[in-house]
Design a protein around this motif. Sequence first.
Motif, PDB file in Angstrom:
ATOM      1  N   SER A   1       3.075   4.316  -1.133  1.00  0.00           N
ATOM      2  CA  SER A   1       3.290   5.079  -2.358  1.00  0.00           C
ATOM      3  C   SER A   1       4.781   5.057  -2.682  1.00  0.00           C
ATOM      4  O   SER A   1       5.612   4.754  -1.811  1.00  0.00           O
ATOM      5  CB  SER A   1       2.829   6.525  -2.157  1.00  0.00           C
TER       6      SER A   1
ATOM      7  N   GLU B   1       6.672   7.536  -2.951  1.00  0.00           N
ATOM      8  CA  GLU B   1       7.317   8.515  -2.073  1.00  0.00           C
ATOM      9  C   GLU B   1       7.557   7.927  -0.683  1.00  0.00           C
ATOM     10  O   GLU B   1       8.609   8.133  -0.077  1.00  0.00           O
ATOM     11  CB  GLU B   1       6.467   9.788  -1.958  1.00  0.00           C
ATOM     12  N   GLU B   2       6.571   7.185  -0.152  1.00  0.00           N
ATOM     13  CA  GLU B   2       6.729   6.550   1.148  1.00  0.00           C
ATOM     14  C   GLU B   2       7.818   5.479   1.105  1.00  0.00           C
ATOM     15  O   GLU B   2       8.602   5.352   2.041  1.00  0.00           O
ATOM     16  CB  GLU B   2       5.404   5.919   1.601  1.00  0.00           C
TER      17      GLU B   2
ATOM     18  N   GLU C   1       0.806  -1.224   0.000  1.00  0.00           N
ATOM     19  CA  GLU C   1       0.000   0.000   0.000  1.00  0.00           C
ATOM     20  C   GLU C   1       0.838   1.274   0.000  1.00  0.00           C
ATOM     21  O   GLU C   1       0.293   2.367  -0.152  1.00  0.00           O
ATOM     22  CB  GLU C   1      -0.938   0.007   1.207  1.00  0.00           C
TER      23      GLU C   1
END
Length: 117
Positions: free
Chosen positions: A19, A21-22, A17
């Motif tokens: 992203s 960026e994460e 789940e």
Amino acid sequence: MKNYLLLLYDHVDTLQEMSPEEMQKLVQAHMQWTEKLAQLGHLRGGDGLEETGAYIKGKNALVMDGPFIETKEMIGGYYLLQAESLEQAVELAKECPCHLWGGTTEVRPIMDYAPPA
């Protein structure tokens, strides 16, 4: 100093789940922590692990694909640490960035089979 294996357990759902960026933040946090461990003389090695692999079981060496659908956690990586004691290795492990994303760590002393000097 003794060697310890730090296993990183990640929640499969959490990683899927994330992203891009994460995921980049997670990688950056691990890189910074790795640098800190190296500077303090505690890092012997480590790496991330790919999601796929094989599971070999029993005396007949039955080979099965892994990880398994029913698995909620997987070993996502490892560090090889050097510390004075299990307690010190645990203190180091508490700072592992995987905890920030809900992951779990396991610290295991590595057996020393070398004969006494």
